[in-house]
Write a protein that holds these residues in place. Structure first.
Motif, mmCIF file in Angstrom:
data_model
loop_
_atom_site.group_PDB
_atom_site.id
_atom_site.type_symbol
_atom_site.label_atom_id
_atom_site.label_comp_id
_atom_site.label_asym_id
_atom_site.label_seq_id
_atom_site.Cartn_x
_atom_site.Cartn_y
_atom_site.Cartn_z
ATOM 1 N N THR A 37 -10.332 1.933 10.627
ATOM 2 C CA THR A 37 -10.363 3.354 10.319
ATOM 3 C C THR A 37 -10.551 3.494 8.823
ATOM 4 O OG1 THR A 37 -9.141 5.448 10.469
ATOM 5 C CG2 THR A 37 -7.841 3.463 10.079
ATOM 6 N N LYS A 38 -11.300 4.487 8.400
ATOM 7 C CA LYS A 38 -11.517 4.682 6.966
ATOM 8 C C LYS A 38 -10.203 5.065 6.299
ATOM 9 C CE LYS A 38 -16.400 5.924 7.215
ATOM 10 N NZ LYS A 38 -16.815 4.685 6.536
ATOM 11 N N GLU A 39 -9.959 4.522 5.109
ATOM 12 C CA GLU A 39 -8.678 4.709 4.439
ATOM 13 C C GLU A 39 -8.386 6.171 4.135
ATOM 14 O OE1 GLU A 39 -7.948 1.999 1.204
ATOM 15 O OE2 GLU A 39 -9.217 0.503 2.133
ATOM 16 N N LYS A 40 -9.426 6.986 3.892
ATOM 17 C CA LYS A 40 -9.196 8.393 3.589
ATOM 18 C C LYS A 40 -8.589 9.133 4.773
ATOM 19 C CE LYS A 40 -13.913 9.853 4.789
ATOM 20 N NZ LYS A 40 -15.159 10.475 4.283
ATOM 21 N N ASP A 41 -8.715 8.540 5.980
ATOM 22 C CA ASP A 41 -8.118 9.146 7.164
ATOM 23 C C ASP A 41 -6.603 9.244 7.019
ATOM 24 O OD1 ASP A 41 -8.400 9.700 10.287
ATOM 25 O OD2 ASP A 41 -6.735 8.319 9.993
ATOM 26 N N GLY A 42 -6.000 8.208 6.410
ATOM 27 C CA GLY A 42 -4.567 8.251 6.123
ATOM 28 C C GLY A 42 -3.675 7.716 7.214
ATOM 29 N N SER A 43 -4.186 7.568 8.440
ATOM 30 C CA SER A 43 -3.305 7.176 9.532
ATOM 31 C C SER A 43 -2.794 5.750 9.382
ATOM 32 C CB SER A 43 -4.045 7.302 10.871
ATOM 33 O OG SER A 43 -5.192 6.477 10.890
ATOM 34 N N ILE A 44 -3.548 4.905 8.695
ATOM 35 C CA ILE A 44 -3.108 3.532 8.486
ATOM 36 C C ILE A 44 -2.440 3.363 7.128
ATOM 37 C CG2 ILE A 44 -3.892 1.141 8.250
ATOM 38 C CD1 ILE A 44 -3.878 2.097 11.090
ATOM 39 N N ILE A 45 -2.973 4.034 6.098
ATOM 40 C CA ILE A 45 -2.493 3.783 4.746
ATOM 41 C C ILE A 45 -1.334 4.696 4.346
ATOM 42 C CG2 ILE A 45 -3.174 3.749 2.308
ATOM 43 C CD1 ILE A 45 -4.261 1.468 4.030
ATOM 44 N N ILE A 46 -1.305 5.916 4.837
ATOM 45 C CA ILE A 46 -0.290 6.862 4.374
ATOM 46 C C ILE A 46 0.846 7.044 5.362
ATOM 47 C CG2 ILE A 46 0.107 9.221 3.567
ATOM 48 C CD1 ILE A 46 -1.547 7.470 1.697
ATOM 49 N N GLU A 47 0.538 7.218 6.618
ATOM 50 C CA GLU A 47 1.585 7.457 7.607
ATOM 51 C C GLU A 47 1.430 6.500 8.775
ATOM 52 O OE1 GLU A 47 4.102 9.344 7.232
ATOM 53 O OE2 GLU A 47 3.503 10.491 5.464
ATOM 54 N N MET A 131 -7.279 -1.567 11.880
ATOM 55 C CA MET A 131 -6.904 -1.881 10.504
ATOM 56 C C MET A 131 -7.670 -1.016 9.521
ATOM 57 S SD MET A 131 -8.839 -5.585 10.127
ATOM 58 C CE MET A 131 -8.260 -6.164 11.722
ATOM 59 N N SER A 132 -7.357 -1.150 8.255
ATOM 60 C CA SER A 132 -8.073 -0.400 7.223
ATOM 61 C C SER A 132 -9.477 -0.987 7.057
ATOM 62 C CB SER A 132 -7.320 -0.473 5.895
ATOM 63 O OG SER A 132 -7.423 -1.775 5.336
ATOM 64 N N GLU A 133 -10.370 -0.176 6.551
ATOM 65 C CA GLU A 133 -11.738 -0.631 6.317
ATOM 66 C C GLU A 133 -11.759 -1.785 5.315
ATOM 67 O OE1 GLU A 133 -16.102 1.213 4.999
ATOM 68 O OE2 GLU A 133 -14.276 2.432 4.852
ATOM 69 N N ALA A 134 -10.901 -1.698 4.295
ATOM 70 C CA ALA A 134 -10.867 -2.744 3.267
ATOM 71 C C ALA A 134 -10.463 -4.093 3.848
ATOM 72 C CB ALA A 134 -9.907 -2.340 2.153
ATOM 73 N N ALA A 135 -9.477 -4.089 4.743
ATOM 74 C CA ALA A 135 -9.042 -5.344 5.367
ATOM 75 C C ALA A 135 -10.098 -5.857 6.337
ATOM 76 C CB ALA A 135 -7.713 -5.134 6.075
ATOM 77 N N PHE A 136 -10.695 -4.936 7.095
ATOM 78 C CA PHE A 136 -11.702 -5.309 8.087
ATOM 79 C C PHE A 136 -12.861 -6.055 7.449
ATOM 80 C CE2 PHE A 136 -15.431 -4.512 10.749
ATOM 81 C CZ PHE A 136 -14.955 -4.685 12.035
ATOM 82 N N THR A 137 -13.316 -5.585 6.296
ATOM 83 C CA THR A 137 -14.481 -6.194 5.651
ATOM 84 C C THR A 137 -14.172 -7.545 5.012
ATOM 85 O OG1 THR A 137 -14.040 -4.863 3.665
ATOM 86 C CG2 THR A 137 -15.657 -4.002 5.233
ATOM 87 N N GLU A 138 -12.937 -7.986 5.073
ATOM 88 C CA GLU A 138 -12.608 -9.340 4.613
ATOM 89 C C GLU A 138 -12.812 -10.377 5.714
ATOM 90 O OE1 GLU A 138 -8.936 -9.875 2.588
ATOM 91 O OE2 GLU A 138 -9.128 -8.046 1.392
ATOM 92 N N ILE A 139 -13.021 -9.894 6.963
ATOM 93 C CA ILE A 139 -13.228 -10.841 8.063
ATOM 94 C C ILE A 139 -14.516 -10.565 8.822
ATOM 95 C CG2 ILE A 139 -10.762 -11.298 8.356
ATOM 96 C CD1 ILE A 139 -10.794 -9.467 10.807
ATOM 97 N N ALA A 140 -15.109 -9.358 8.647
ATOM 98 C CA ALA A 140 -16.308 -9.005 9.411
ATOM 99 C C ALA A 140 -17.178 -8.057 8.589
ATOM 100 C CB ALA A 140 -15.922 -8.356 10.739
ATOM 101 N N VAL A 141 -18.421 -7.873 9.035
ATOM 102 C CA VAL A 141 -19.323 -6.954 8.338
ATOM 103 C C VAL A 141 -18.957 -5.517 8.695
ATOM 104 C CG1 VAL A 141 -21.205 -8.623 8.240
ATOM 105 C CG2 VAL A 141 -21.028 -7.079 10.197
#
Length: 253
Positions: A37-47, A131-141
């Motif tokens: 999910t994109k981090e700006k969504d907030g569901s993973i990073i904020i709440e 997971m967050s987009e930032a974490a996802f791109t560490e293992i996949a495109v």
């Protein structure tokens, strides 16, 4: 004397077997799927459904994950750590299948209006990580929609002590427990004031634990038990003049 030696040898072997079994459980790779999910969504990073609030402040940050029902276990898995790697997809997985360590911080709800391979990734009995987009791109495109992964439970490496954040009122005391090392999964909590004995707390939601005993004006101690049966006691974590909304650090596993 021979009987005593035999008993000692048996106890040593039994202890070794328990350790081996625990390590084997943590070392076994299992199959699942993952999206981001994109981090700006907030569901993973904020709440999230574990109640951690701002995950950057709680040090989980981009390495946070929402889990499907099979993995979330009604919130008991909150705080657990998973090693995850993309596998078996030549187009989506990064070369060498690098892995990341994620902390369970949220719930990925099912969507039974969609099939399991098209949007219903968190439907029962799927095992899925969001997971967050930032974490996802560490293992996949990034352009991959859903990827096949392998995962395993691992030890949580935490800096500093466990954190206890108080909230509620004099008649409803609640504490949020974060930054838990070892297996990270808290399954039982007790609290003790200077004028009380040890009081078992009930899970309210996620890793928020509650008690209806008035604990104001007393220094507080906590006893925390994790899913592998380890218990750690932090004495006088909060001083007698503690206030709701404050965070205190205790011992670490």
């Amino acid at each position: 004397m021979d009987a005593l030696k035999a008993l000692v040898l048996y106890l040593i072997m039994l202890h070794t077997c328990k350790i081996t079994a625990t390590n084997a459980t943590y070392g076994e790779w299992k199959t699942a799927t993952a999206t981001y999910t994109k981090e700006k969504d907030g569901s993973i990073i904020i709440e999230g459904a574990c109640g951690y609030g701002d995950l950057h402040r709680e040090t989980y940050g981009k390495y946070s994950a929402g889990l499907s029902s099979m993995l979330f276990n009604k919130g008991s898995t909150c705080g657990a750590c998973f090693e995850v790697r993309c596998v078996n997809h030549i187009l989506w997985c990064l070369r060498g299948s690098p892995s990341i360590i994620l902390t369970a911080t949220d719930f990925c709800p099912p969507n039974y209006g969609l099939s399991a391979d098209y949007g219903g990734w968190c439907n029962l009995p799927m095992e899925h990580f969001e997971m967050s987009e930032a974490a996802f791109t560490e293992i996949a495109v990034r352009r991959a929609g859903i990827i096949p992964v392998q995962y395993r439970r691992v030890k949580c490496e935490r800096k500093g002590g466990m954190r206890f954040t108080t909230s509620g009122s004099s008649d409803f005391y609640q504490v949020l427990i974060t930054n838990v090392g070892l297996d990270g999964e808290v399954i039982a909590v007790k609290v003790k004031g200077s004028r009380t004995g040890w009081i078992p707390m009930a899970r309210n939601w996620g890793q928020n634990w509650q008690s209806n005993v008035n604990l104001t004006g007393q220094p507080l101690s906590f006893e925390v038990t994790t899913s592998i049966g380890r218990t750690l006691t932090s004495y006088n974590v909060a001083p007698a003049n503690w206030q709701f909304g404050q965070t205190f650090a205790g011992k670490q596993f």
